[in-house]
Motif scaffolding. Structure first.
Motif, PDB file in Angstrom:
ATOM      1  N   CYS A  24      -1.071   2.196   3.691  1.00  0.00           N
ATOM      2  CA  CYS A  24       0.335   2.076   4.075  1.00  0.00           C
ATOM      3  C   CYS A  24       0.745   0.611   4.223  1.00  0.00           C
ATOM      4  CB  CYS A  24       0.606   2.865   5.351  1.00  0.00           C
ATOM      5  SG  CYS A  24       2.281   3.506   5.406  1.00  0.00           S
ATOM      6  N   GLU A  25       0.266  -0.236   3.302  1.00  0.00           N
ATOM      7  CA  GLU A  25       0.623  -1.647   3.269  1.00  0.00           C
ATOM      8  C   GLU A  25       1.471  -1.904   2.028  1.00  0.00           C
ATOM      9  OE1 GLU A  25      -3.182  -3.531   3.177  1.00  0.00           O
ATOM     10  OE2 GLU A  25      -3.441  -3.375   5.348  1.00  0.00           O
ATOM     11  N   TRP A  26       2.375  -2.882   2.114  1.00  0.00           N
ATOM     12  CA  TRP A  26       3.248  -3.184   0.977  1.00  0.00           C
ATOM     13  C   TRP A  26       2.460  -3.788  -0.166  1.00  0.00           C
ATOM     14  CZ3 TRP A  26       7.714  -1.033   0.593  1.00  0.00           C
ATOM     15  CH2 TRP A  26       8.447  -0.708   1.732  1.00  0.00           C
ATOM     16  N   GLU A  27       2.812  -3.374  -1.367  1.00  0.00           N
ATOM     17  CA  GLU A  27       2.198  -3.874  -2.602  1.00  0.00           C
ATOM     18  C   GLU A  27       3.310  -4.135  -3.611  1.00  0.00           C
ATOM     19  OE1 GLU A  27      -0.755  -5.361  -4.350  1.00  0.00           O
ATOM     20  OE2 GLU A  27      -1.560  -3.860  -2.976  1.00  0.00           O
ATOM     21  N   LEU A  28       3.196  -5.233  -4.348  1.00  0.00           N
ATOM     22  CA  LEU A  28       4.131  -5.541  -5.439  1.00  0.00           C
ATOM     23  C   LEU A  28       3.495  -5.189  -6.758  1.00  0.00           C
ATOM     24  CD1 LEU A  28       5.464  -9.108  -4.565  1.00  0.00           C
ATOM     25  CD2 LEU A  28       6.699  -6.967  -4.412  1.00  0.00           C
ATOM     26  N   GLY A  29       4.295  -4.694  -7.689  1.00  0.00           N
ATOM     27  CA  GLY A  29       3.748  -4.411  -9.001  1.00  0.00           C
ATOM     28  C   GLY A  29       4.751  -3.739  -9.916  1.00  0.00           C
ATOM     29  N   TYR A  30       4.240  -3.279 -11.036  1.00  0.00           N
ATOM     30  CA  TYR A  30       5.055  -2.627 -12.056  1.00  0.00           C
ATOM     31  C   TYR A  30       4.655  -1.165 -12.130  1.00  0.00           C
ATOM     32  CZ  TYR A  30       5.505  -7.540 -13.124  1.00  0.00           C
ATOM     33  OH  TYR A  30       5.735  -8.877 -13.012  1.00  0.00           O
ATOM     34  N   LEU A  61       3.219   5.422  -2.080  1.00  0.00           N
ATOM     35  CA  LEU A  61       4.060   6.484  -1.538  1.00  0.00           C
ATOM     36  C   LEU A  61       5.423   6.466  -2.229  1.00  0.00           C
ATOM     37  CD1 LEU A  61       3.218   5.898   2.226  1.00  0.00           C
ATOM     38  CD2 LEU A  61       2.273   7.654   0.709  1.00  0.00           C
ATOM     39  N   ARG A  62       5.779   7.552  -2.867  1.00  0.00           N
ATOM     40  CA  ARG A  62       7.022   7.659  -3.638  1.00  0.00           C
ATOM     41  C   ARG A  62       8.249   7.308  -2.791  1.00  0.00           C
ATOM     42  NH1 ARG A  62       8.512  10.329  -8.207  1.00  0.00           N
ATOM     43  NH2 ARG A  62       6.495  11.329  -8.401  1.00  0.00           N
ATOM     44  N   ARG A  63       8.278   7.741  -1.548  1.00  0.00           N
ATOM     45  CA  ARG A  63       9.462   7.533  -0.705  1.00  0.00           C
ATOM     46  C   ARG A  63       9.688   6.063  -0.344  1.00  0.00           C
ATOM     47  NH1 ARG A  63       5.571   9.766   2.463  1.00  0.00           N
ATOM     48  NH2 ARG A  63       4.964   8.586   4.306  1.00  0.00           N
ATOM     49  N   THR A  64       8.676   5.209  -0.551  1.00  0.00           N
ATOM     50  CA  THR A  64       8.828   3.790  -0.216  1.00  0.00           C
ATOM     51  C   THR A  64       9.051   2.911  -1.446  1.00  0.00           C
ATOM     52  OG1 THR A  64       6.453   3.310  -0.323  1.00  0.00           O
ATOM     53  CG2 THR A  64       7.340   4.066   1.805  1.00  0.00           C
ATOM     54  N   LEU A  65       9.166   3.515  -2.620  1.00  0.00           N
ATOM     55  CA  LEU A  65       9.334   2.749  -3.850  1.00  0.00           C
ATOM     56  C   LEU A  65      10.692   2.047  -3.863  1.00  0.00           C
ATOM     57  CD1 LEU A  65       7.842   2.194  -6.553  1.00  0.00           C
ATOM     58  CD2 LEU A  65       9.216   4.037  -7.536  1.00  0.00           C
ATOM     59  N   TYR A 146      12.232   1.032   6.101  1.00  0.00           N
ATOM     60  CA  TYR A 146      10.941   1.674   6.340  1.00  0.00           C
ATOM     61  C   TYR A 146      10.220   1.090   7.546  1.00  0.00           C
ATOM     62  CZ  TYR A 146      12.144   3.102   1.682  1.00  0.00           C
ATOM     63  OH  TYR A 146      12.828   3.582   0.612  1.00  0.00           O
ATOM     64  N   ASP A 147      10.348  -0.217   7.763  1.00  0.00           N
ATOM     65  CA  ASP A 147       9.641  -0.890   8.848  1.00  0.00           C
ATOM     66  C   ASP A 147      10.542  -1.275  10.006  1.00  0.00           C
ATOM     67  OD1 ASP A 147       7.264  -0.818   7.383  1.00  0.00           O
ATOM     68  OD2 ASP A 147       7.664  -2.754   6.445  1.00  0.00           O
ATOM     69  N   GLY A 148      11.854  -1.238   9.809  1.00  0.00           N
ATOM     70  CA  GLY A 148      12.778  -1.630  10.860  1.00  0.00           C
ATOM     71  C   GLY A 148      13.198  -3.084  10.720  1.00  0.00           C
ATOM     72  N   ILE A 149      13.763  -3.608  11.791  1.00  0.00           N
ATOM     73  CA  ILE A 149      14.329  -4.954  11.791  1.00  0.00           C
ATOM     74  C   ILE A 149      13.445  -5.875  12.624  1.00  0.00           C
ATOM     75  CG2 ILE A 149      16.301  -6.341  12.559  1.00  0.00           C
ATOM     76  CD1 ILE A 149      18.056  -3.878  12.080  1.00  0.00           C
TER      77      ILE A 149
END
Length: 156
Positions: A24-30, A61-65, A146-149
């Motif tokens: 559940c960590e952010w990842e950048l990619g294609y 996770l699809r919902r965080t794309l 997703y993470d808030g402010i």
């Protein structure tokens, strides 16, 4: 993937951000184009392209794309859909909606628009908040849906 000898240009694909399914960590990619029988989404990270082929796509996770808007804030932070921006004290959320008419503009540039979180104002193209009518960019990313402010930005 491309079977010919020509190289596939990953940089021409849209960049995304999503949370990994495992940690559940952010990842950048294609987006990874291969069909998946379980309807899962995978990202090919910027660092996993070797010999022009993905080595190990990351399940996300699809919902965080979130798609990258192609625009940065005043701190050069990349702005993605789902980001919450502070613009002269107002909070807005970025949405990728290519079929919306905003301020008389059909399909605003890049398709990214912003909604005021308090709902008091209409929607505007993302470019309005970043470039606006001033010479200096004042908009900053302060969180996401997703993470808030980051409350540090809200303190006077």
């Amino acid at each position: 993937m491309n079977d010919s000898n020509e190289k596939f240009d990953w940089a021409q694909k849209p960049l995304y951000r999503a949370k990994t399914a495992r940690y559940c960590e952010w990842e950048l990619g294609y987006l990874y184009d291969e069909e998946d029988k379980d309807n899962e989404i995978f990202l090919v990270t910027q660092y996993s392209v070797q010999n022009n082929k993905p080595i190990q796509p990351v399940r996300v996770l699809r919902r965080t794309l979130c798609k990258y808007s192609g625009i940065e804030d005043k701190n050069l932070t990349m702005i993605f859909e789902g980001d919450i921006l502070s613009h002269f004290g107002d909070l807005v959320v970025v949405v990728n909606d290519e079929a919306t008419e905003v301020g008389g503009i059909r399909n605003p540039p890049r398709g990214f628009i912003c909604y005021y979180l308090d709902g008091a104002y209409p929607v505007y193209p993302l470019e309005y908040f970043v470039y606006g009518d001033t010479e200096e960019i004042q908009t900053v990313v302060i969180g996401n849906i997703y993470d808030g402010i980051d409350t540090m930005f809200l303190r006077g």
